[in-house]
Scaffold this motif. Structure first.
Motif, PDB file in Angstrom:
ATOM      1  N   GLY A  71      -0.270   4.616  10.513  1.00 29.55           N
ATOM      2  CA  GLY A  71      -1.636   4.655  10.012  1.00 29.55           C
ATOM      3  C   GLY A  71      -1.929   3.490   9.094  1.00 29.55           C
ATOM      4  N   LEU A  72      -1.002   3.206   8.190  1.00 29.56           N
ATOM      5  CA  LEU A  72      -1.182   2.045   7.318  1.00 29.56           C
ATOM      6  C   LEU A  72      -1.180   0.740   8.114  1.00 29.56           C
ATOM      7  CD1 LEU A  72       1.001   2.937   4.203  1.00 29.56           C
ATOM      8  CD2 LEU A  72      -1.477   2.793   4.330  1.00 29.56           C
ATOM      9  N   ARG A 128      -2.188   0.298  11.228  1.00 23.50           N
ATOM     10  CA  ARG A 128      -3.484   0.146  11.904  1.00 23.50           C
ATOM     11  C   ARG A 128      -4.574  -0.267  10.919  1.00 23.50           C
ATOM     12  NH1 ARG A 128      -1.697   4.776  14.779  1.00 23.50           N
ATOM     13  NH2 ARG A 128      -2.814   6.126  13.305  1.00 23.50           N
ATOM     14  N   GLU A 129      -4.528   0.284   9.726  1.00 23.73           N
ATOM     15  CA  GLU A 129      -5.528  -0.062   8.726  1.00 23.73           C
ATOM     16  C   GLU A 129      -5.413  -1.528   8.319  1.00 23.73           C
ATOM     17  OE1 GLU A 129      -6.799   1.262   4.180  1.00 23.73           O
ATOM     18  OE2 GLU A 129      -5.290   2.399   5.301  1.00 23.73           O
ATOM     19  N   VAL A 130      -4.189  -2.012   8.092  1.00 21.06           N
ATOM     20  CA  VAL A 130      -3.992  -3.414   7.713  1.00 21.06           C
ATOM     21  C   VAL A 130      -4.416  -4.343   8.836  1.00 21.06           C
ATOM     22  CG1 VAL A 130      -2.251  -5.137   7.149  1.00 21.06           C
ATOM     23  CG2 VAL A 130      -2.162  -2.903   6.053  1.00 21.06           C
ATOM     24  N   ARG A 165      -6.620  -3.762  11.194  1.00 24.27           N
ATOM     25  CA  ARG A 165      -8.072  -3.733  11.314  1.00 24.27           C
ATOM     26  C   ARG A 165      -8.727  -4.604  10.239  1.00 24.27           C
ATOM     27  NH1 ARG A 165      -8.366   1.145  11.666  1.00 24.27           N
ATOM     28  NH2 ARG A 165      -8.706   1.728   9.482  1.00 24.27           N
ATOM     29  N   GLU A 166      -8.229  -4.524   9.016  1.00 25.69           N
ATOM     30  CA  GLU A 166      -8.790  -5.355   7.949  1.00 25.69           C
ATOM     31  C   GLU A 166      -8.552  -6.835   8.214  1.00 25.69           C
ATOM     32  OE1 GLU A 166      -7.267  -4.024   4.270  1.00 25.69           O
ATOM     33  OE2 GLU A 166      -8.311  -2.094   4.312  1.00 25.69           O
ATOM     34  N   ARG A 181       0.819  -1.205   0.000  1.00 26.01           N
ATOM     35  CA  ARG A 181       0.000   0.000   0.000  1.00 26.01           C
ATOM     36  C   ARG A 181       0.855   1.257   0.000  1.00 26.01           C
ATOM     37  NH1 ARG A 181      -5.213  -1.424   3.848  1.00 26.01           N
ATOM     38  NH2 ARG A 181      -5.469  -3.572   3.082  1.00 26.01           N
TER      39      ARG A 181
END
Length: 660
Positions: free
Chosen positions: A190-191, A193-195, A197-198, A164
């Motif tokens: 931030g990336l 945390r996003e990964v 969470r997914e 990403r």
């Protein structure tokens, strides 16, 4: 010695018989032609001698301890041979014989490699069975493998972050941040945390199932992968034994050149070359297909048949011995052997090791990282305790050593010395509760006291003569104190007068002496009894020390690992387990139309028999083991059929029940 060695020696003996029965005619023709020409080529003679020496070095009889040559040694011998096409028939036959010997050794190396790769898989399968059989073991396995799972999860997260971030890692974000390092870190996390969470959303179903169920599913997948590898290897072993040189040496005329025993050497003189060529093609096909991770177990035999059908080596000779295609050159066959040794066999070993690492039980580092970590963390505390109490520990060790030495000396060595002294009638070791001359002295004193009393107090007016005195002495020896007792009774009637004017006190003292003599006589009897049982008392004194020593020795032996009895018991248990596995393979197998095992079951049977044979060699006596090998040979002979093999298993069960 293993089953593979037996196979190789049997095939090698076929080649040796071929050399003795088929090649001498070539030697004679070659020598006759050389004499007819009137000269002998020294170079050719030297080459023939070199080929003969190399052939001998590849024979199984050249080393009784190591009948199988290593792949590197086989390569070196083929390299030294410098094979090339020759017009001389004898030299050409020698080259083919060298290639045949090398093929036999390669055949043994491949069988041995596959066998050694297959047998340990049973232990890994038992390990996974233990994990699945207990939730406690499953939880322990989860804890043991948690660091590796966390590491893999972290790698997946980092890989997604890099994708990403267009290939930028942590360093890239730090350098490309618009507002400096802080902005780069903010984008990176931030990336992340996003990964995460997914991934959590994707793993919702897995969390519903539960961690224990996930671990059990992972274990079952590994177990299935191991079973596939084991079945593929067993199938490869069965194909090599059923279609390769082992089958050639066990059926019909084997590698012999004549088509039948009444044929001359001119009929089909090169049938053995076809057998060697077919075996080379078969070994190449087996190694290629067994290393193919995409090939299913059910299609293995068909894939081998398809690959060998396309190989010209495999159809070099028809079933009746007629040559169908042009004969390959020894140099070409040697080249394919070198390919097997240099490329295909290492590739199989690499692939097999990778599959075992992927599906086998975890390494020792993974299984024991937790106790090792606890030991490392607590090592400082242990060292601190040792340093602070160093003097007490040294004193305790010193006192323990002194106690052991004193116990050994006082309770084992000294009683043993006394027992040995008793056996040798050592006077210093005799048990005695009174001195030897004590009774004789007291008895003589009593005799003198009684005689003197009788002489001083005769019953009549006249003194005693010698005969009367002798009679009194004899009576005293028998314990008769009549003169003293009469005077004692007379004075006892008037005690005061008897004490002052009579012999009451004297008679009383003589009786005390008599009592002392009687006591000593009784003590003498007891002393004689003790001396008669002196050896018994010696062993009674030795027994406690010996018992304590034996108990401590057995405890130390079991604690420190010298458990020969338990190891022997484990070997007996392993033999029972292997016999059970053999019976299970034969009972659950689906025989062919001829009543024989399929290649897969034959390979599994060979693995179990190999382990059973190695264990029996360590347990059975030599003579009994030789008889046991006869049963093993009957058991692995698939030509007899499954029913006869089951009868062999039953015979082994009752014939060797004592050892199982």
């Amino acid at each position: 010695m293993s089953f593979v060695v037996d196979q190789i020696r049997r095939i090698d003996s076929q080649l040796d018989r071929l050399q003795l029965s088929g090649l001498p005619s070539s030697v004679e023709s070659y020598s006759a032609s050389a004499l007819a020409e009137g000269s002998h080529d020294t170079a050719e003679s030297s080459r023939i001698e070199n080929l003969q020496s190399l052939i001998k070095s590849l024979s199984t009889t050249s080393s009784a301890r190591y009948p199988l040559s290593s792949p590197s040694r086989i390569e070196d011998i083929l390299q030294q041979a410098s094979l090339f096409t020759s017009d001389a028939s004898y030299e050409h036959d020698l080259e083919w014989l060298l290639v045949s010997k090398a093929t036999v050794q390669v055949y043994g190396a491949i069988l041995n490699t596959i066998l050694e790769s297959t047998i340990p898989l049973s232990d890994d399968l038992y390990y996974w069975d233990d994990i699945l059989g207990s939730y406690r073991y499953t939880a322990l396995y989860s804890i043991q493998t948690s660091p590796s799972r966390i590491w893999e999860w972290g790698k997946d997260v980092y890989t997604d972050v890099r994708k990403r971030g267009h290939g930028r890692g942590l360093k890239g974000f730090r350098e490309d941040g618009g507002e400096g390092i802080r902005q780069g870190w903010r984008q990176f996390y931030g990336l992340v945390r996003e990964v995460v969470r997914e991934k959590n959303l994707v793993d919702v179903r897995r969390r519903i199932v539960g961690p224990v169920a996930l671990i059990r599913g992972e274990v079952k997948a590994k177990q299935a992968g191991l079973r596939r590898v084991r079945t593929m290897n067993a199938n490869a072993l069965g194909v090599l034994l059923g279609e390769g040189l082992g089958n050639e040496s066990m059926h019909g005329e084997g590698l012999a050149s004549p088509a039948n025993k009444y044929a001359t050497h001119d009929e089909h003189p090169h049938r053995w070359k076809g057998s060697i060529a077919r075996s080379i093609a078969l070994m190449e096909a087996v190694l290629v297909k067994v290393s193919d991770p995409e090939l299913s177990v059910d299609k293995f035999d068909a894939a081998i048949a398809e690959m060998t059908d396309e190989d010209p080596y495999y159809e070099l000779y028809s079933t009746d011995g007629e040559q169908t295609v042009s004969s390959p050159k020894p140099m070409e066959a040697a080249g394919r052997l070198r390919k097997l040794l240099q490329t295909l066999l290492p590739e199989y070993q690499t692939t097999s090791s990778a599959l075992v690492r992927e599906h086998g039980k975890p390494s020792r580092l993974i299984r024991y990282w937790l106790p090792v970590a606890v030991a490392l963390i607590s090592s400082t505390t242990v060292l601190r305790i040792i340093v602070n109490r160093k003097a007490e520990i040294l004193t305790w060790i010193r006192e323990l050593g002194t106690t052991i030495i004193d116990f050994w000396s006082n309770w084992v060595v000294e009683p043993t010395k006394r027992v040995i002294g008793t056996i040798r009638h050592d006077e210093s070791s005799e048990v005695s509760i009174m001195s030897k001359r004590s009774l004789e002295g007291d008895r003589a004193s009593l005799e003198r006291m009684v005689v003197d009393f009788a002489v001083d107090n005769p019953e009549g007016a006249r003194p005693l003569n010698e005969s009367e005195i002798a009679s009194i002495r004899a009576a005293v020896k028998e314990g008769d104190l009549t003169p003293v007792l009469k005077a004692y009774e007379r004075d006892l009637a008037h005690p005061f007068t008897g004490t002052v004017r009579g012999n009451l006190i004297r008679a009383l003292l003589i009786q005390i002496q008599k009592t002392k003599v009687d006591v000593e006589v009784a003590m003498g009897g007891i002393d004689a009894l003790l001396k008669s049982q002196e050896l018994v008392f010696g062993f009674v004194g030795l027994t406690p020390g010996v018992l304590v020593t034996v108990a401590v020795w057995r405890w130390l032996s079991s604690t420190l690992g010298s458990r020969r009895g338990s190891a022997r018991g484990r070997k007996h248990g392993q033999m029972v387990r292997e016999l059970r596995n053999i019976d299970r393979i034969l009972s659950n197998s689906r025989p062919t139309e001829f009543g024989e095992l399929y290649y897969k079951d034959q390979g599994l049977l060979l693995c179990e028999v190999h382990v059973l044979r190695q264990t029996a060699e360590q347990v059975l006596p030599a003579q009994l083991y030789r008889e046991f090998l006869e049963e093993v040979q009957d058991l692995v002979d698939i030509r007899t059929g499954v029913q006869r093999q089951l009868k062999v298993v039953e015979r082994m069960r009752w014939a060797y029940a004592k050892w199982f």
